[in-house]
Write a protein that holds these residues in place. Structure first.
Motif, PDB file in Angstrom:
ATOM      1  N   GLU A  82       0.823  -1.219   0.000  1.00  0.00           N
ATOM      2  CA  GLU A  82       0.000   0.000   0.000  1.00  0.00           C
ATOM      3  C   GLU A  82       0.858   1.271   0.000  1.00  0.00           C
ATOM      4  O   GLU A  82       0.460   2.291  -0.561  1.00  0.00           O
ATOM      5  CB  GLU A  82      -0.938   0.002   1.218  1.00  0.00           C
ATOM      6  CG  GLU A  82      -2.040  -1.043   1.170  1.00  0.00           C
ATOM      7  CD  GLU A  82      -1.613  -2.398   1.693  1.00  0.00           C
ATOM      8  OE1 GLU A  82      -2.470  -3.267   1.885  1.00  0.00           O
ATOM      9  OE2 GLU A  82      -0.388  -2.600   1.916  1.00  0.00           O
TER      10      GLU A  82
ATOM     11  N   THR B 168      -1.097   4.251  -1.922  1.00  0.00           N
ATOM     12  CA  THR B 168      -2.389   4.230  -1.221  1.00  0.00           C
ATOM     13  C   THR B 168      -2.218   4.703   0.222  1.00  0.00           C
ATOM     14  O   THR B 168      -3.085   5.364   0.779  1.00  0.00           O
ATOM     15  CB  THR B 168      -2.988   2.812  -1.230  1.00  0.00           C
ATOM     16  OG1 THR B 168      -3.008   2.324  -2.570  1.00  0.00           O
ATOM     17  CG2 THR B 168      -4.405   2.817  -0.681  1.00  0.00           C
TER      18      THR B 168
ATOM     19  N   MET C  25      -4.660   7.508   1.804  1.00  0.00           N
ATOM     20  CA  MET C  25      -5.292   8.384   0.832  1.00  0.00           C
ATOM     21  C   MET C  25      -6.774   8.021   0.675  1.00  0.00           C
ATOM     22  O   MET C  25      -7.604   8.859   0.376  1.00  0.00           O
ATOM     23  CB  MET C  25      -4.596   8.261  -0.529  1.00  0.00           C
ATOM     24  CG  MET C  25      -3.103   8.610  -0.518  1.00  0.00           C
ATOM     25  SD  MET C  25      -2.764  10.333  -0.066  1.00  0.00           S
ATOM     26  CE  MET C  25      -2.292  10.167   1.659  1.00  0.00           C
ATOM     27  N   ASP C  26      -7.058   6.737   0.908  1.00  0.00           N
ATOM     28  CA  ASP C  26      -8.424   6.226   0.849  1.00  0.00           C
ATOM     29  C   ASP C  26      -8.927   6.031   2.279  1.00  0.00           C
ATOM     30  O   ASP C  26      -8.351   5.247   3.047  1.00  0.00           O
ATOM     31  CB  ASP C  26      -8.439   4.897   0.084  1.00  0.00           C
ATOM     32  CG  ASP C  26      -9.846   4.330  -0.091  1.00  0.00           C
ATOM     33  OD1 ASP C  26     -10.768   4.761   0.629  1.00  0.00           O
ATOM     34  OD2 ASP C  26     -10.014   3.452  -0.953  1.00  0.00           O
TER      35      ASP C  26
ATOM     36  N   THR D 141     -11.170   4.367   3.525  1.00  0.00           N
ATOM     37  CA  THR D 141     -11.618   3.012   3.858  1.00  0.00           C
ATOM     38  C   THR D 141     -10.451   2.098   4.228  1.00  0.00           C
ATOM     39  O   THR D 141     -10.662   0.956   4.646  1.00  0.00           O
ATOM     40  CB  THR D 141     -12.392   2.387   2.675  1.00  0.00           C
ATOM     41  OG1 THR D 141     -11.505   2.250   1.548  1.00  0.00           O
ATOM     42  CG2 THR D 141     -13.573   3.252   2.279  1.00  0.00           C
ATOM     43  N   ILE D 142      -9.230   2.586   4.049  1.00  0.00           N
ATOM     44  CA  ILE D 142      -8.046   1.774   4.325  1.00  0.00           C
ATOM     45  C   ILE D 142      -7.467   2.143   5.684  1.00  0.00           C
ATOM     46  O   ILE D 142      -7.329   3.323   6.023  1.00  0.00           O
ATOM     47  CB  ILE D 142      -6.975   1.971   3.225  1.00  0.00           C
ATOM     48  CG1 ILE D 142      -7.489   1.395   1.901  1.00  0.00           C
ATOM     49  CG2 ILE D 142      -5.657   1.308   3.611  1.00  0.00           C
ATOM     50  CD1 ILE D 142      -6.548   1.618   0.738  1.00  0.00           C
TER      51      ILE D 142
ATOM     52  N   SER E 143      -4.453   2.659   7.593  1.00  0.00           N
ATOM     53  CA  SER E 143      -3.039   2.875   7.284  1.00  0.00           C
ATOM     54  C   SER E 143      -2.120   2.137   8.260  1.00  0.00           C
ATOM     55  O   SER E 143      -1.112   1.541   7.848  1.00  0.00           O
ATOM     56  CB  SER E 143      -2.706   4.371   7.286  1.00  0.00           C
ATOM     57  OG  SER E 143      -3.025   4.949   8.543  1.00  0.00           O
TER      58      SER E 143
END
Length: 383
Positions: free
Chosen positions: A223, A228, A249-250, A252-253, A255
């Protein structure tokens, strides 16, 4: 002719040098032209005016001398070597006349032992220079990158690492205290600097630079490599503890979860590479209060007050968490301050009460922020 007999050998030698030294073919041919011309001039005299033509497809070459046609040559004339009498010129071509400049083929059938030795020395020197230039060009663009090499030997605490075409230098100041490497052991290093010296390129390596930790995460976490997840900041006290701030950056992820990996395997691989250096993975936040609270992981935080004008903060932690928040010899607080680039003043709840700061620090707004911090804290990757 002798020259034609050895054309295949000449081309084979060029191809072998290209593969062995890993330098462009045109550089080897340029060096070869210089070698042949230098050898000829050494035999004839350095004042001779000559040029060379080398066919790079067939390997055939010719050496030409530029001569001035004169009636007679005075032996005391310093430029006599570049002159030819009319009589000798007409033997080459009856149309040559006095006063003409002519170009004649003077290719020797055999340079002789002295010429061959000169050719060898010049070729080796030219190839060494070309190889040094090639190595410098290859590595100069890799400063700040990670590289894997093999430990070869050590001297005065400096470790020399085989990087393939050159040995890298790992100075004692760039080594993690307590680390020990055996000969032929694989080692990952950060390319700190590439220097051009009279002896050739010097590749200075580091095991302590924060960039090494960053690059290791880029290699280990897909990622991060894909962009990401972004690394916002990295700080290290090499061999002891480090902190890395990440954000996704998303939304829903997760980090932190991405960096920790399944069953903590990703971060564990990095910990193993750095010989058990402790790594705190914290979630970056644009709100400095939340970011500072996260940076103090693994300690819990009650509240954070911040002052933008001087980038300072006042952090209150539970009494039983004070030593953990500050860390051994102040390490945790020191790393958190470097990570966030904020001044951090840490107090226990009792100390804050004595200073009359509790009422100022715990507001409705901060209480809301800190409920988020407590939720986040349980996911922090602390190894």
């Amino acid at each position: 002719m002798v020259q034609e007999k050895h054309n295949d050998e000449l081309l084979q030698a060029v191809n072998a040098l290209v593969k062995l030294k890993k330098v462009p073919e045109n550089i080897v041919f340029d060096a070869l032209e210089m070698v042949l011309l230098t050898a000829y001039k050494k035999e004839q005299g350095n004042g001779v005016k000559a040029s060379i033509s080398l066919d790079r497809e067939t390997g055939k070459y010719k050496i030409y001398a530029d001569k001035f046609v004169v009636a007679d040559i005075n032996p005391e004339d310093e430029d006599a070597i570049n002159k030819i009498t009319v009589e000798e010129a007409k033997k080459i071509n009856p149309e040559y006349e006095e006063g003409a400049y002519i170009r004649i083929d003077v290719t020797p059938k055999d340079f002789g032992r002295t010429a061959a030795q000169t050719a060898k020395q010049v070729l080796i020197q030219k190839l060494r220079e070309a190889e040094r230039g090639s190595i410098f060009d290859e590595f100069s663009g890799r400063e700040g990158d990670i590289i894997t090499g093999t430990v070869k030997w050590s001297e005065s605490k400096t470790i020399f690492v085989d990087l393939g075409r050159i040995e890298g230098i790992l100075p004692s100041t760039e080594q993690i205290e307590g680390e020990f490497f055996e000969a032929n052991q694989k080692i990952k290093c950060y390319i700190l600097e590439v220097r051009k010296t009279t002896k050739g390129p010097e590749i200075i390596l580091s095991r302590t630079h924060p960039g090494l930790l960053k690059r290791l995460f880029e290699l280990e976490v897909p990622e991060i490599y894909s962009g990401t997840v972004e690394i916002k900041s990295v700080v290290r006290e090499a061999g002891s503890r480090s902190k890395i701030a990440v954000c996704a950056m998303d939304p829903t992820i997760d980090s932190v979860g991405a960096c920790v990996g399944p069953k903590g395997q990703r971060v564990q691989n990095i910990v193993n590479e750095l010989h058990d250096e402790k790594i705190d993975i914290v979630r970056w936040d644009e709100d400095p209060a939340i970011y500072i609270a996260n940076a103090l992981s693994p300690s819990k935080v009650v509240s954070v007050s911040v002052w933008e004008e001087d980038k300072s903060s006042y952090v209150i932690v539970p009494d039983y968490q004070l030593s953990l928040a500050i860390g051994k010899a102040g390490q945790n607080a020191r790393l958190a301050a470097k990570l966030t680039n904020w001044k951090i003043d840490i107090k226990s709840e009792t100390q804050a009460l004595e200073e009359g700061r509790i009422s100022e620090s715990i507001s409705d707004e901060n209480t809301g922020i800190l409920s988020d911090i407590e939720t986040i804290e349980s996911f922090e990757g602390n190894v």
